[in-house]
Design a protein around this motif. Structure first.
Motif, PDB file in Angstrom:
ATOM      1  N   ILE A 130      -5.101 -17.935   6.958  1.00  0.00           N
ATOM      2  CA  ILE A 130      -3.861 -17.974   7.739  1.00  0.00           C
ATOM      3  C   ILE A 130      -2.660 -17.872   6.816  1.00  0.00           C
ATOM      4  CG2 ILE A 130      -2.459 -19.405   9.295  1.00  0.00           C
ATOM      5  CD1 ILE A 130      -5.061 -20.662  10.306  1.00  0.00           C
ATOM      6  N   GLU A 134      -3.558 -13.919   8.118  1.00  0.00           N
ATOM      7  CA  GLU A 134      -4.692 -13.659   8.991  1.00  0.00           C
ATOM      8  C   GLU A 134      -4.429 -14.247  10.374  1.00  0.00           C
ATOM      9  OE1 GLU A 134      -9.566 -13.910   8.821  1.00  0.00           O
ATOM     10  OE2 GLU A 134      -8.384 -15.361   7.672  1.00  0.00           O
ATOM     11  N   SER A 135      -4.780 -13.497  11.401  1.00  0.00           N
ATOM     12  CA  SER A 135      -4.523 -13.955  12.763  1.00  0.00           C
ATOM     13  C   SER A 135      -5.494 -15.064  13.142  1.00  0.00           C
ATOM     14  CB  SER A 135      -4.667 -12.795  13.749  1.00  0.00           C
ATOM     15  OG  SER A 135      -6.027 -12.419  13.890  1.00  0.00           O
ATOM     16  N   LEU A 136      -5.064 -15.894  14.083  1.00  0.00           N
ATOM     17  CA  LEU A 136      -5.938 -16.960  14.580  1.00  0.00           C
ATOM     18  C   LEU A 136      -7.165 -16.382  15.265  1.00  0.00           C
ATOM     19  CD1 LEU A 136      -3.177 -19.338  15.944  1.00  0.00           C
ATOM     20  CD2 LEU A 136      -4.712 -19.814  14.031  1.00  0.00           C
ATOM     21  N   GLU A 137      -6.995 -15.239  15.892  1.00  0.00           N
ATOM     22  CA  GLU A 137      -8.130 -14.592  16.552  1.00  0.00           C
ATOM     23  C   GLU A 137      -9.197 -14.199  15.526  1.00  0.00           C
ATOM     24  OE1 GLU A 137      -4.549 -14.073  19.162  1.00  0.00           O
ATOM     25  OE2 GLU A 137      -4.969 -13.876  17.005  1.00  0.00           O
ATOM     26  N   ASP A 138      -8.764 -13.706  14.363  1.00  0.00           N
ATOM     27  CA  ASP A 138      -9.728 -13.335  13.329  1.00  0.00           C
ATOM     28  C   ASP A 138     -10.368 -14.567  12.692  1.00  0.00           C
ATOM     29  OD1 ASP A 138      -9.292 -10.699  13.813  1.00  0.00           O
ATOM     30  OD2 ASP A 138      -8.317 -10.246  11.907  1.00  0.00           O
ATOM     31  N   LYS A 162      -5.020 -19.282  21.535  1.00  0.00           N
ATOM     32  CA  LYS A 162      -5.199 -17.972  20.891  1.00  0.00           C
ATOM     33  C   LYS A 162      -6.622 -17.814  20.357  1.00  0.00           C
ATOM     34  CE  LYS A 162      -0.343 -17.614  19.499  1.00  0.00           C
ATOM     35  NZ  LYS A 162       0.617 -17.662  18.357  1.00  0.00           N
TER      36      LYS A 162
END
Length: 371
Positions: A130, A134-138, A162
């Motif tokens: 993060i 990096e996205s929370l979804e990833d 999310k």
């Protein structure tokens, strides 16, 4: 001699001993009474399989009662499940706590290990992807590969939402900003039912219904909001809820989010607002107090005018609850009084989380008598 925190201590070669058993509220009698009050219907726990725990709102009363029964089973005879039946053997918990925590993080970790599982702990967002954007979804996609369940505490209320779309393993909300703390609410109600098990009966006599005083601000405190929401599922145990607030710091029209009070009242709760703690105490069976509201990456303190001390006019037999950590609002002089159920509340949270985690990773069949 040596000096510690300005206190002079005499050297003494005698051992410092402790009492392995505390008051009965820390023992087995109370959970055993609750266990005997709730009839087992294990099928209700099957609803927890493949379900995230983001809010208390989706939980039905029967599922909650069965969770409390399983928690009481664990608390009544912990050795049976810790030493002989370890239902989470081979399972891995991901504890992701991006906001300070003692009780919640350690109790989830303790609950998982007591049942034979292993855990991975993340206590700093900057040590994850993060921090690189990096996205929370990833992140959620990665969690799918590394564990069997996630516990998340994040100051961003939307973070858990999310992540749910990408997760193929369950996630538990351990506090998302000022929004909710569902497992704390479960632990709170579990404590109340242990204190007075007849409240768990299908029909509670009106004479047995209790009056709860909630000292706090529902619109700003996730523990208070979650407690009121779980109580709305059991209106039959309550005579009244009194929300007690400092009207100078938090005016009555700011205590609830728009429509929230109306929703609670529509569920059957009788809610009254008061600014006079001392006048209310003699009529309260349960006094629940909190002063901390998490806002962003910091916190606010509310209700500085209120402080619970042992010389206040508590109702005989009444109890005090607090989600902890406490500040000056809860004096240590209450610790050695019968009103102190807040330590039992913290202890019971471990067994409540043991019950929840067992069900969420589909291992309830190993611990239920009938399912």
């Amino acid at each position: 001699m040596r000096q510690v925190d300005s206190c002079v201590l005499e050297r003494d070669n005698s051992p410092i001993r402790f009492a392995p058993l505390g008051p009965d509220v820390f023992g087995r009698t109370q959970p055993q009474l609750l266990l005997g009050t709730i009839e087992e219907h294990g099928e209700a726990l099957l609803d927890l399989i493949d379900q995230h725990v983001v809010s208390i709102m989706p939980f039905g009363p029967e599922t909650l009662l069965q969770l409390f029964r399983l928690a009481a089973k664990y608390e009544s005879n912990p050795d049976r499940y810790i030493r002989h039946n370890t239902p989470l053997t081979g399972k891995i918990l991901i504890n992701a706590f991006y906001e300070p925590s003692t009780r919640t993080r350690l109790s989830f970790d303790s609950a998982w290990h007591r049942l034979g599982g292993n855990s991975i702990n993340i206590t700093d967002r900057s040590t994850t992807g993060i921090a690189k954007g990096e996205s929370l979804e990833d992140v959620a996609h990665m969690f799918n590969n590394y564990g069997d369940c996630v516990v998340l505490r994040d100051s961003d209320p939307s973070a858990i939402y999310k992540m749910t779309g990408s997760l193929r393993i369950p996630i538990i909300n351990a506090g998302n900003g000022i929004d909710e703390h569902p497992t704390q609410a479960m632990a709170d109600l579990y404590t109340i039912l242990k204190w007075r098990p007849r409240l768990a009966l299908p029909d509670v006599d009106p004479a047995d219904r209790i009056r709860i005083g909630v000292v706090g601000v529902p619109s700003k405190m996730r523990t208070v909001r979650s407690l009121l929401r779980i109580l709305s599922k059991f209106p039959g145990i309550l005579a009244e809820i009194v929300v007690i607030h400092d009207d100078q710091a938090d005016p009555a029209d700011t205590l609830f989010e728009p429509g929230e009070l109306e929703q609670l009242e529509a569920a059957g709760l009788n809610i009254r607002i008061s600014g006079d703690l001392q006048a209310e105490l003699p009529q309260l069976d349960v006094t629940y107090i909190n002063a901390i509201a998490w806002v962003g990456d910091s916190y606010e303190v509310h209700g500085n005018r209120f402080r619970l001390t042992s010389d206040l006019p508590f109702k005989e037999g009444s109890i005090v609850l607090h989600p902890l950590a406490r500040g000056p609002e809860l004096s240590t002089c209450l610790d050695d009084t019968p009103h102190n159920w807040y330590f039992s509340q913290a202890r019971g949270a471990v067994f409540l989380r043991m019950a929840l985690l067992t069900c969420m990773v589909d291992r309830a069949d190993r611990v239920m008598d009938v399912i």
